[in-house]
Design an enzyme around this catalytic site. Structure first.
Site, mmCIF file in Angstrom:
data_model
loop_
_atom_site.group_PDB
_atom_site.id
_atom_site.type_symbol
_atom_site.label_atom_id
_atom_site.label_comp_id
_atom_site.label_asym_id
_atom_site.label_seq_id
_atom_site.Cartn_x
_atom_site.Cartn_y
_atom_site.Cartn_z
ATOM 1 N N CYS A 183 50.868 39.524 40.796
ATOM 2 C CA CYS A 183 50.811 38.522 41.887
ATOM 3 C C CYS A 183 51.451 37.198 41.482
ATOM 4 C CB CYS A 183 49.388 38.278 42.377
ATOM 5 S SG CYS A 183 48.648 39.719 43.116
ATOM 6 N N LYS A 231 35.641 38.460 38.593
ATOM 7 C CA LYS A 231 36.316 38.416 37.292
ATOM 8 C C LYS A 231 35.349 37.988 36.184
ATOM 9 C CE LYS A 231 40.780 37.106 39.283
ATOM 10 N NZ LYS A 231 41.516 38.351 39.233
ATOM 11 N N GLN A 287 40.967 32.690 35.763
ATOM 12 C CA GLN A 287 41.130 33.388 34.486
ATOM 13 C C GLN A 287 40.501 32.647 33.307
ATOM 14 O OE1 GLN A 287 42.218 36.373 34.181
ATOM 15 N NE2 GLN A 287 43.036 36.649 36.249
ATOM 16 N N HIS A 299 49.702 32.047 40.374
ATOM 17 C CA HIS A 299 49.360 33.234 41.157
ATOM 18 C C HIS A 299 49.725 32.934 42.609
ATOM 19 C CE1 HIS A 299 46.721 36.253 43.009
ATOM 20 N NE2 HIS A 299 46.573 36.804 41.820
ATOM 21 N N ASP A 329 42.654 26.041 39.280
ATOM 22 C CA ASP A 329 42.388 27.464 39.526
ATOM 23 C C ASP A 329 41.857 28.041 38.209
ATOM 24 O OD1 ASP A 329 42.531 30.194 39.622
ATOM 25 O OD2 ASP A 329 44.623 30.313 40.272
#
Lengths: 302, 393
Positions: free
Chosen positions: B351, B212, B189, B115, B186
């Site tokens: 993104c 999220k 997700q 991203h 990261d």
């Protein structure tokens, strides 16, 4: 994408009332500039329009597929139609300003800007079918003249005292007569059975004319058109200081009735199907007219 | 897991004509309990933590401590002080990029499917400090091992937001540590969809966003090993980041407060903790299983329509995400048409422009599922996709 040419004014108008459409108008504005520069629209507005309309048409899949596949072609068609429509509107406005009729000079077709006047669609008539007025068959027997008797130019008017369209035509007509002293009016009364007091008013006017006050009586009838009743005509005679006995005698005379019937028969024979009908040279105008229309027809004679 | 019961917890799913929301990889809906907890802060103790001695100040300080404990437990962090509250994943990564003390010539290694949040900070650092940014092929441990030499920091996405595939960050952490590199994960997700144990994975830093995972927007966290956080410099300095100051000097605060400059988003922190409690109560294992089931149904349906799915066709390898393209149709057209049927999906490059550009793709449509989505919703989506797919023929 050319569709933004249509989208911009539409969304700009809707944007006056909603932020949602202001945003879309802004996208259309950007899109338009890119289209003019032969660059693809990068705001996604074309995709939005294409996709949303396609989705709405999904109930008929073939139609949706056609719309989706030929969206670019359809966009061009819509844009061309829109431009033609704008051009037509502009031309109509020009005509309306210049001639008082959005369809241009000498037109008697329907005009959205002026449906009751310039188009001549509105008139008082007992005819269901419109006929062609034959200028050559115009018979002026019994006509009353307004203006200078020796004026070289003439307007012939077929009117009816109970017809509100004839009344409506009076103002512009009198204005033309006032501004053009070399024009006279031949007025022929054509009483229509569909109107109450039309025959009585026509006979009364003839009888007032016998005492030299036709036009004063004529103007009084139109002034009080809405309130005509059995006693109106004698009252008008009194008001105009006519000899009432002579007036009554005239009303009873068969010749008065005959004159009116003759005028009506002559009018129908010439093809007049409604009142008011104006004949100015070879120009036939049906229905109440704007000053500019009458003036233009008169000028054509000179 | 009782989906019907779960759906009752979301006001937006109980109105007239509730949306079919398949854009959960972008942001999720919030349960009533999260909104209630945030309202509670504003209605009952809208005050400052760690500063004021009055009862409101005390209450918000307690809630803040509880929230940090909840987050630490959720990720199985060793200490609560290893949790730093941030605005979002992007801020967490920027914090590391600016506070780790990266020097000219040092290498930061990322995957090739990051991203922008985990790409641009390093490109900026390359310009400003002169670090070197290198990439390896996403999920390819062989390539990763080849590139790991002399790397100072590995910064990798756990689960891709493009296609839902997940990297083996445990193995990456092991390899990174063997090569004296630190690793930042990261988890934007992955954290909302599967259990994450930072100690088992042995990762040095982890970042994620609250919005999220049923939490409020503008709220995220950074997990960092205590000893690493303590060595790091300021990211932002100011109120609450020092214990004392003179006109010429100051005494830095301990971690994590050192990295939490200014008045914090207390309602956000409290709401985020409540979201984690909600997820824990439902059970992330069950959430993951539910998403796999739905994604299998959805992916199989799309494949039958001739739609091309990004990444592996096996839905199990893609969590709750299905990135796809319908023939040569612009993906935005797909999402716009679905929106007409009250179905929300995402379209575009998500993104991750760099990966799409490198692969010469204009973008993709993406359906991303979560715990409140149902089989009926998937079936309705497929029914509409059937019509849309016909347009591409």
């Amino acid at each position: 994408m050319v569709i933004c040419i249509i989208a911009l004014p539409v969304f700009a108008l809707l944007g006056l009332f909603s932020l949602k459409y202001r945003i879309l108008a802004w996208e259309a504005f950007h899109c338009l500039f890119r289209t003019v520069a032969f660059k693809p629209c990068n705001t996604g507005l074309d995709l939005k329009i294409k996709s949303k309309f396609t989705a709405k048409l999904m109930w008929f899949p073939a139609l949706a597929r056609g719309f989706y596949k030929y969206f670019a072609v359809l966009s061009w068609i819509f844009v061309i139609l829109a431009l033609l429509s704008v051009a037509g509107t502009g031309y109509g406005l020009y005509n309306y300003i210049k001639y008082g009729n959005c369809n241009g000079p000498d037109s008697s077709a329907f005009c959205i800007f002026n449906p009751t006047r310039a188009g001549g669609e509105e008139q008082c008539s007992t005819f269901t079918q419109k006929t062609e007025v034959d200028v050559k068959k115009v018979n002026l027997t019994g006509a009353v003249v307004r203006g200078a008797l020796y004026a070289p130019y003439a307007i012939v008017e077929y009117g009816c005292y109970s017809c509100h369209y004839t009344k409506e035509a009076e103002s512009a007509l009198n204005q033309v007569l006032a501004n053009y002293p070399n024009v006279k009016l031949f007025y022929l009364d054509v009483p229509l059975d569909i109107h109450p007091y039309s025959v009585e008013a026509g006979e009364a006017a003839i009888c007032a004319g016998e005492q030299g006050k036709y036009w004063e009586y004529h103007d009084l009838i139109f002034e009080r058109q809405e309130s005509l009743n059995d006693s109106s005509f004698r009252a008008f005679a009194n008001e105009l200081k006519l000899s009432v006995s002579a007036f009554d005698k005239c009303l009873d005379a068969n010749s008065t009735k005959a004159q009116l019937e003759m005028q009506r028969d002559n009018a129908f024979a010439a093809g007049v199907y409604g009142t008011p009908t104006f004949i100015i040279g070879k120009t036939v105008l049906v229905g109440p007219q704007e000053y500019e229309v009458l003036e233009k027809a008169v000028k054509k004679l000179m | 897991m009782n989906v019907d019961k779960i759906r009752k917890d979301f006001a937006i799913l109980n109105g007239k004509n509730p949306p079919i929301y398949f854009d959960n990889a972008c942001t999720t809906f919030r349960p009533n309990s999260v909104l209630g907890k945030m309202n509670e802060y504003y209605e009952q103790y809208p005050s400052c933590a760690g500063r004021s001695n009055h009862r409101f100040g005390t209450r918000v300080t307690e809630e803040l401590i509880k929230a940090r404990r909840t987050v630490a437990d959720f990720f199985n962090a060793k200490k609560e002080s290893e949790i730093v509250f941030t605005r979002n994943t992007t801020e967490g990564i920027n914090l590391i990029a600016n506070a780790l003390g990266l020097k000219k010539g040092e290498i930061v290694l990322t995957s090739d499917k990051e991203h922008n949040s985990n790409l641009i900070p390093w490109l900026v650092k390359a310009k400003s400090v002169g670090i070197r940014h290198e990439t390896f092929k996403f999920g390819d441990l062989g390539d990763f091992e080849k590139k790991i030499k002399n790397v100072r920091l590995v910064s990798v996405v756990h689960t891709s937001n493009v296609d839902g595939t997940t990297q083996d960050v445990k193995e990456m952490a092991k390899i990174a540590h063997e090569n004296n590199a630190v690793i930042l994960v990261d988890a934007a997700q992955s954290a909302p969809h599967k259990p994450i144990d930072v100690r088992k994975l042995d990762i040095d830093f982890l970042v994620c966003s609250g919005h999220k995972m049923l939490g409020p927007s503008g709220m995220g966290i950074l997990y960092g090993k205590q000893e690493l956080l303590e060595k790091m410099d300021y990211f932002m300095a100011g109120g609450e980041t020092v214990t004392n100051s003179t006109y010429t000097s100051f005494v830095p605060e301990k971690v994590p407060e050192k990295f939490e400059a200014g008045l914090q988003n207390y309602a956000g922190i409290i709401g985020f903790a409540e979201a984690l409690r909600y997820l824990k109560k439902v059970g992330l294992g069950d959430v993951e299983k539910h998403e796999h089931e739905l994604n299998k149904r959805l992916s199989d349906g799309l494949l039958k329509l001739g739609v091309k799915i990004l990444g592996p066709e096996d839905a199990k390898l893609r969590g709750g995400v299905a990135g796809f393209n319908v023939g040569k149709m612009n993906p935005h057209e797909v999402s716009l048409m679905l929106d007409s049927y009250n179905i929300a999906i995402r379209s575009g490059m998500h993104c991750v422009h760099s990966w799409f550009n490198a692969n010469k793709l204009a973008g993709s449509a993406r359906a991303s599922l979560y715990l409140y989505n149902t089989k009926d919703e998937v079936d309705f989506f497929l029914e509409k996709m059937k019509d849309i797919a016909k347009l591409a023929r």
